[in-house]
Design an enzyme around this catalytic site. Structure first.
Site: not given
Length: 300
Positions: A37-39, A41
């Protein structure tokens, strides 16, 4: 220690940061996560512990569900609101609900998608985001991904929220970018929550920062949940002994349980305890359908 943790990743930390929390607690036991997951998110991050790390590829096959917020009329170099944002000219919008729904329909199915320049995709051995941060030109190839459904939850120009169910490798940021391009007004992702991976849901997820040496094991879910879509072969005590040596096991039909989700083309079989509650190993049904060859023994 063997199983999977269903964790709720908080914003502004990396997936690796969450894995490191688990690793510090269970060291030297091996850990790994299924799906970055992107930071920015939040939401479901599955962390496998011990021999269950051998099942990460199975988790990655599971459909993923997201609730995403997009902003139209804006673009950024990262395809989300964390990057350098450029606002489109005023005459680029607004877009009607009908136009939006029509455009969204083009992103359902098997589509070709170019990953964001700021992504973990490797280019000549280097991460794309590392090259992009150095100001280098990043040219990424389109890849085929599957989007099962997109539901419009709310829309009030320029903001919209969507529920997206998709397969592995899909970038929600890319959908925001490409939707904006198709509408001619630009678009970016402003928030993202992963609400499910397969049958693991955010409603049942544990806050990553609440894990301790005292409670982690109580949150471990048996790896049997990871293979719920596969046929199960319920082993006798004698067959459990055979698993230890990796010997092929003769199929007794009354011990083979087929799940309703079983796909006939999949030759993988889960070896379980006699009561079906504990995963022992993964195996492969041989062509003669008379024997199952163990491929990954997790416990015996």
């Amino acid at each position: 220690m063997l199983g999977v943790l269903n964790l709720n990743k908080p914003p502004e930390v990396t997936s690796r940061d969450v894995v490191n929390v688990v690793q510090r607690i269970v060291k030297p036991t091996r850990v790994g996560h299924a799906g970055t997951l992107d930071p920015m998110a939040t939401g479901v991050l599955l962390v496998c512990v011990g021999p269950a790390t051998r099942l990460i590829s199975l988790l990655q096959e599971s459909p993923k569900t997201y609730v995403a917020e997009f902003r139209l009329g804006e673009r950024s170099d990262t395809d989300d609101s964390t990057g350098s944002v450029e606002v489109a000219p005023p005459d680029a919008g607004p877009v009607s609900v009908q136009q939006l729904q029509s455009a969204l329909s083009h992103f359902v199915g098997t589509i070709n998608q170019v990953p964001p320049a700021y992504s973990a995709v490797k280019v000549k051995g280097q991460r794309a985001y590392a090259k992009a941060r150095r100001g280098e030109d990043v040219q990424l190839r389109a890849k085929s991904v599957t989007v099962y459904s997109i539901d419009l939850l709310n829309y009030q120009w320029p903001a919209l929220s969507l529920q997206i169910r998709c397969g592995s490798g899909t970038y929600i940021r890319s959908i925001a970018r490409d939707l904006g391009t198709q509408l001619g007004c630009g678009g970016l992702m402003s928030a993202l929550q992963r609400t499910a991976i397969g049958e693991f849901h955010v409603d049942n997820a544990v806050a990553a920062n609440s894990l301790t040496a005292g409670n982690l094991e109580s949150h471990l879910i048996d790896a049997i949940r990871i293979v719920s879509h596969l046929p199960q072969y319920r082993c006798s005590a004698e067959e459990r002994e055979q698993l230890k040596t990796g010997r092929a096991i003769k199929v007794h039909p009354q011990q083979l349980q087929l799940n309703s989700e079983f796909r006939g083309t999949d030759s993988r079989v889960a070896f379980t305890s006699a009561d079906g509650r504990t995963l022992l190993a993964l195996g492969e049904l041989q062509h003669d359908h008379q024997t199952i060859q163990p491929r990954a023994v997790l416990r015996t």
